[in-house]
Design an enzyme around this catalytic site. Structure first.
Site, short mmCIF file in Angstrom:
data_model
loop_
_atom_site.label_atom_id
_atom_site.label_comp_id
_atom_site.label_asym_id
_atom_site.label_seq_id
_atom_site.Cartn_x
_atom_site.Cartn_y
_atom_site.Cartn_z
CG HIS A 88 54.10 68.85 63.56
ND1 HIS A 88 54.14 68.05 62.44
CD2 HIS A 88 54.60 70.05 63.19
CE1 HIS A 88 54.66 68.72 61.42
NE2 HIS A 88 54.94 69.94 61.84
CB CYS A 101 52.82 70.63 59.12
SG CYS A 101 54.13 71.86 59.00
CD GLU A 154 53.13 64.78 63.61
OE1 GLU A 154 52.06 65.33 63.88
OE2 GLU A 154 54.00 65.27 62.86
#
Lengths: 81, 232
Positions: free
Chosen positions: B203, B86, B205
């Site tokens: 994302h 990002c 994560e």
């Protein structure tokens, strides 16, 4: 020592989201408005007084040459606005 | 192996990345401050998402000038895996480590929802363990995520296999409706010429534990282990 005003605009054809948002806002207030474009203005003082330094700053950092153009004008002290 | 996660002022996915790598994947993680000069001992690096330096000037532009970036360039030049997520992707493009740039979403809206991407290349350490065509579900959360590069550059990236991820529907079909931001050619992530530097808008994560609704993101991190072992 000279002062410069740098105007940075998105290249034609690159989506100008802030410009479109402002255009909608003006329309909401009842204004008839053509294409609105939003850019940035940066003023700085250069000890070396070199316009070429300002140009280099734009190419390396202040603007993204991929999507933006810039124009540099000298700010003349005492000049009427 | 030892991961580094860089903290910039305004990063907000830094802790999420540390958590995913340390507590979920079970690796050693070093927290790196943006003013640190050295990345000695770090095997792989993550530049996390957020709004570094308030997104002033352009997203990622100020972070690209941070003191740590000299060491990031050296690490990348040595061939170590470097992942920009990002805002981290935006930083890598501004630093010139990845081609192109990220524009405002075509919808003019901040998009925050689950998205699907198709793995297009396994020539990166983050996808070496994944078969091209694999569909991954990971959230997007960005206002400026529309990948842009001039047509000739996009064609060169495609030819070189440097488009790593493309937005798709849950079945792997690349359609305009599956593209959340107006990215050219549905591009969600690209790599450096050497393949070790990768940036993507979704994302991973935030998709590393079942509790979060998807564990697909974890596969990017786990893929690096095999890639590093394979490289000897």
């Amino acid at each position: 020592m000279r002062s410069f005003r740098i105007t940075i605009m998105l290249k034609p054809g690159v989506l100008d989201a802030p410009g479109q948002a402002v255009e909608r806002g003006l329309g909401a207030l009842g204004y008839q408005v053509g294409q609105v474009r939003v850019g940035k203005v940066i003023e700085l003082i250069l000890p070396d007084g070199e316009r070429a330094t300002a140009d280099e700053m734009c190419a390396r950092f202040l603007a993204n040459p991929l999507i933006e153009t810039w124009a540099i004008e000298e700010i003349v002290q005492g000049a009427t606005q | 192996m030892i991961w580094g996660v860089v903290f910039f002022p305004g990063s907000n996915c830094d802790r999420d990345c540390v958590h995913a790598l340390r507590s979920v994947v079970g690796h050693t993680v070093v927290e790196v401050w943006h003013e640190d000069q050295s990345l000695d001992g770090i095997d792989a690096l993550v530049l996390p998402g957020g709004f570094s330096y308030g997104d002033y000037l352009r997203s990622g532009a100020i972070a690209a000038t941070a003191p740590v970036m000299r060491a990031v360039r050296e690490l990348a030049a040595r061939g170590a895996p470097v992942l920009g997520i990002c805002n981290g992707f935006q930083i890598l493009t501004e630093a010139g480590l990845l081609p192109g740039t990220l524009l405002h979403n075509a919808s003019l809206r901040f998009r925050c929802h689950p998205a699907w991407v198709r793995v297009e290349s396994d020539r990166t350490p983050f996808t070496a363990g994944l078969r091209p065509g694999t569909v991954l579900r990971m959230p997007v959360a960005h206002g400026e995520g529309a990948y842009f590069a001039p047509p000739a550059e996009v064609a060169a990236l495609e030819d070189a296999g440097r488009v790593v991820f493309r937005y798709c529907d849950p079945h792997g079909r690349v359609t305009p409706a599956a593209n959340p931001n107006g990215s050219v050619a549905g591009i969600a992530g690209v790599s450096s010429d050497s393949g070790n530097v990768v940036g993507l808008m979704p994302h991973p994560e935030r998709a590393s534990e079942a509790l979060l609704g998807s564990i697909d993101g974890r596969r990017l991190f786990e893929s690096v282990i095999g890639a590093l072992v394979g490289a000897g």
